[in-house]
Design an enzyme around this catalytic site. Structure first.
Site, PDB file in Angstrom:
ATOM      1  N   TYR A 207       0.815  -1.216   0.000  1.00  0.00           N
ATOM      2  CA  TYR A 207       0.000   0.000   0.000  1.00  0.00           C
ATOM      3  C   TYR A 207       0.851   1.271   0.000  1.00  0.00           C
ATOM      4  O   TYR A 207       0.364   2.345  -0.293  1.00  0.00           O
ATOM      5  CB  TYR A 207      -0.944   0.018   1.210  1.00  0.00           C
TER       6      TYR A 207
ATOM      7  N   LYS B  97       4.077 -15.351   2.490  1.00  0.00           N
ATOM      8  CA  LYS B  97       4.050 -16.130   1.246  1.00  0.00           C
ATOM      9  C   LYS B  97       5.508 -16.397   0.883  1.00  0.00           C
ATOM     10  O   LYS B  97       5.996 -16.060  -0.203  1.00  0.00           O
ATOM     11  CB  LYS B  97       3.305 -15.308   0.170  1.00  0.00           C
TER      12      LYS B  97
ATOM     13  N   ASP C  78      -2.324 -18.253   1.596  1.00  0.00           N
ATOM     14  CA  ASP C  78      -3.421 -18.966   0.918  1.00  0.00           C
ATOM     15  C   ASP C  78      -3.971 -20.076   1.802  1.00  0.00           C
ATOM     16  O   ASP C  78      -5.179 -20.239   1.956  1.00  0.00           O
ATOM     17  CB  ASP C  78      -2.966 -19.500  -0.457  1.00  0.00           C
TER      18      ASP C  78
ATOM     19  N   ASP D  23      -5.274  -7.062   5.710  1.00  0.00           N
ATOM     20  CA  ASP D  23      -6.507  -6.408   5.261  1.00  0.00           C
ATOM     21  C   ASP D  23      -7.519  -7.482   4.852  1.00  0.00           C
ATOM     22  O   ASP D  23      -8.682  -7.482   5.275  1.00  0.00           O
ATOM     23  CB  ASP D  23      -6.157  -5.498   4.070  1.00  0.00           C
TER      24      ASP D  23
ATOM     25  N   ASP E  36     -10.786  -9.073   7.359  1.00  0.00           N
ATOM     26  CA  ASP E  36     -12.157  -8.938   6.837  1.00  0.00           C
ATOM     27  C   ASP E  36     -12.819 -10.312   6.718  1.00  0.00           C
ATOM     28  O   ASP E  36     -13.972 -10.484   7.088  1.00  0.00           O
ATOM     29  CB  ASP E  36     -12.153  -8.287   5.451  1.00  0.00           C
TER      30      ASP E  36
END
Ligand code: NAD
Length: 363
Positions: free
Chosen positions: A141, A189, A221, A245, A249
């Site tokens: 970001y 990852k 994942d 993020d 959620d």
């Protein structure tokens, strides 16, 4: 305990829900002999209308001069045509940047009574209690270079972290795990990304400072799947910005309602506390808003800015008790008025307040 709290209630249901949370905090202060000084400033749409900017200078100055900032929500449909830097959300982003918090804490916990509101089966979520620690100021970001080259039809962002950025947020996550169930899951990852390899190596280094906390690593994942299959197995989950993020959620479904979830952003000059929901313009001013997310955000202020753990836990226990007794706001009842007593925003706030008071007096 003395605490200077700046309240930026904002727009839509922001003022309605923060009022209820402040009332609970005032009671806690009175009962425990604490002094909480509340100051109130504008942010977001209301500040655009009254001050011509979503983050007025006196709001920012008051925020930097406080011990904790309590934000309601910002945003409204009437501002949607403004450019991004002029919109209410720019005020919140400006505030977050100025306060400098880099560790975003987002609890995701199951309320037994709300299990019917979750798409997951009750036996999967029962007892789930996860604390996400999401790195908030780095990663994809913020990384440079970033650009959308329209002529070339090509766009790029950069996922970048320094060792120190990872170490400081990891340290916070380990400390929090040490106060909970002593388990930390770091999500990355590392099988594909160099940034994740740095992330994992740094988390392993920091782990040596916290021998009492068990560390495990998960690929993002796989973690997305584990959270839905076996959420009870996780305690503190540490992630970089983008993964956090998405996963936090996703884990909102464990709780079953947006109106129940609090958050805290710590590690900067001043901690920032906010319920995760937005300004909900569709229900603003109708007494329909669920104040629980804001009230539980108040509990996080007590836990992380005041060190009042017993009082924070009392608020959380009171929220559960009120649900056990069959009280619901409309979003939680979902039209079921046969099994539930449906309360307005202020009625629910009062119910939680009374319950907190009884708990603290009898403690
Ligand atoms: P939202 O969270 O405001 O609402 C989504 C849905 O959930 C709506 O149907 C709303 O009625 C319901 N809801 C939300 N909170 C509730 C509560 N406490 N009680 C009962 N129902 C609740 O998200 P949205 O509709 O996507 O966004 C509305 C505005 O809020 C937009 O302007 C958006 O930019 C802004 N927003 C602000 C923040 C923030 O201030 N941190 C976060 C998200 C969205």
């Amino acid at each position: 305990m003395k605490l200077k709290i700046l309240v930026t209630a904002g727009d839509g249901i922001g003022p309605e829900v923060t009022n209820e949370a402040i009332a609970v905090l005032r009671d806690v202060a009175a009962l425990g002999g604490h002094t909480f000084d509340f100051d109130f400033k504008r942010i977001g749409g209301i500040a655009i209308v009254q001050d011509g900017t979503p983050l007025p200078a006196d709001t920012l100055a008051a925020a930097l001069d406080s011990d904790a900032v309590f934000l309601g929500a910002v945003g409204g449909n009437e501002f949607n045509s403004l450019s991004p830097d002029k919109r209410p959300e720019a005020g919140l982003l400006g505030l977050r940047a100025a306060l400098g918090g880099f560790a975003n804490l987002r609890p995701a916990f199951a309320f037994k009574e709300l299990a019917v509101n979750s798409p997951l089966r009750p036996e999967i979520i029962d007892g789930a209690d996860i604390l996400f620690v999401r790195e908030l100021l780095g990663g994809l970001y913020f990384g440079q270079p970033r650009e959308w080259d329209r002529a070339k039809g090509e766009a790029w962002n950069t996922m970048r972290y320094t060792r120190d950025e990872v170490a400081r947020v990891a340290r916070i996550a380990f400390q929090l795990a040490g106060k909970r169930r002593n388990k930390l899951t770091s999500v990355d990852k590392a099988n594909v990304l160099e940034v994740s390899q740095l992330w994992r190596a740094t988390v392993i280094e920091v782990a040596a400072e916290f021998p009492g906390v068990t560390l495990e690593h998960q690929y993002v994942d796989a973690m997305a799947m584990h959270l839905m299959n076996r959420p009870r197995d996780f305690d503190v989950v540490l992630t970089e910005n983008l993964f956090g993020d998405i996963l936090s959620d996703e884990s909102g479904v464990i709780t079953g309602s947006l109106g129940m979830l609090p958050s805290a952003t710590i590690g900067g000059k001043v901690n920032l506390y906010e319920p995760i929901h937005g300004s909900a313009p569709d229900i603003a001013g109708k007494g329909l808003a669920n104040p629980m997310g804001a009230i539980l955000t108040g509990a996080l202020i007590l836990r992380y800015s005041a060190g009042l753990e017993a009082e924070a836990a009392a608020i959380e226990a009171a929220a559960r008790k009120v649900l056990e007794q069959g009280f619901r706001t409309a979003d939680l009842a979902r039209g079921n008025t046969k099994d539930f007593k449906v309360l307005s925003t202020t009625e629910m706030g009062t119910k939680v307040r009374e319950t907190v008071k009884t708990m603290l007096v009898n403690a």
